[in-house]
Design an enzyme around this catalytic site. Structure first.
Site: not given
Ligand code: AMP
Length: 223
Positions: A13, A166
């Site tokens: 995305k 992350r």
């Protein structure tokens, strides 16, 4: 042109949104990026959302909706925008519909097992946000790799700083995020299809970056 780009974690995305921004000259509004910037700058909003984002949980709808509404009021959104990471629930989609008309939903399709594989390779440079993938691309130039092929550490190409996964990309969090995607976010496709079947375009996310973008461009041709 008012676009939503959606798809599971690591479907590409962000990469595709950046290409759409360049081609169509509209702002990229990523709620995840807004939250990460606020957390980094230790703002009030950052303090409110950190417990959710670190746990890989969704931030409450009311909070996200207000932030997006404010962002859409800014001048640069007048000619359109691409929303990434929002709406993530049906109430968010309903709230969005009250303030703007969405013209296209680009849905990038990718099976869970491919998402998990891609996420496990994603490393980010904290200061710049530069993102790498130690298994696919862009691969960091410098990596410490064990004899069995496992990556022990990786480093930013420009600064040499160590880069990290992350917090919400850690395996146990990823499973939860994919579950949330299927339960809460995927129904948004049907919500928009029920309004108008032509609103939603489904793109095969297994293709290479340029082929995915080519399909997206074709679907946006009439705008
Ligand atoms: P992302 O980078 O889009 O995966 O977003 C990172 C994190 O921000 C998510 O795991 C959520 O905790 C939070 N977040 C981002 N967008 C939304 C949203 N539309 N609704 C609720 N939480 C969100």
């Amino acid at each position: 042109m008012n676009i939503i780009i959606m798809g599971p974690q690591a479907c590409g995305k962000g990469t595709q949104a950046a290409k759409i921004v360049e081609k169509f000259n509209i702002p990229h509004i990523s709620t995840g990026d807004i939250f990460r910037a606020n957390i980094k700058n230790e703002t009030e909003l950052g303090k409110k959302v950190i417990e959710y984002t670190n746990a890989g949980k969704l931030v409450p709808d009311e909070l996200v909706i207000e932030i997006v509404k404010d962002r859409l009021k800014q001048d640069d959104c007048a000619k359109g925008f691409i929303l990434d990471g929002f709406p993530r629930t049906i109430p968010q989609a309903e709230a969005l519909d009250k303030v703007v008309k969405i013209e296209k939903i680009v849905s990038i399709e990718l099976p869970d097992e491919v998402c998990i594989e891609r996420i496990s390779g994603r490393f980010v440079h904290n200061d710049s946000g530069r993102t790498y993938n130690v298994y696919t691309s862009p691969k960091p130039v410098k990596m410490d790799v064990a004899a069995d092929g496992k990556v022990i550490a990786a480093y930013d190409d420009e600064t040499g700083d160590e880069i990290f996964q992350r917090e919400d990309d850690k395996p146990e969090k990823v499973i939860k995020r994919l579950e949330d995607f299927h339960n809460q976010t995927e129904p948004i496709k049907q919500y928009y299809k029920d309004k108008d079947a032509n609103l939603v375009v489904e793109i095969d996310g297994k293709q290479d970056i340029d082929s995915v973008f080519n399909d997206i461009e074709n679907s946006l041709k009439n705008y």
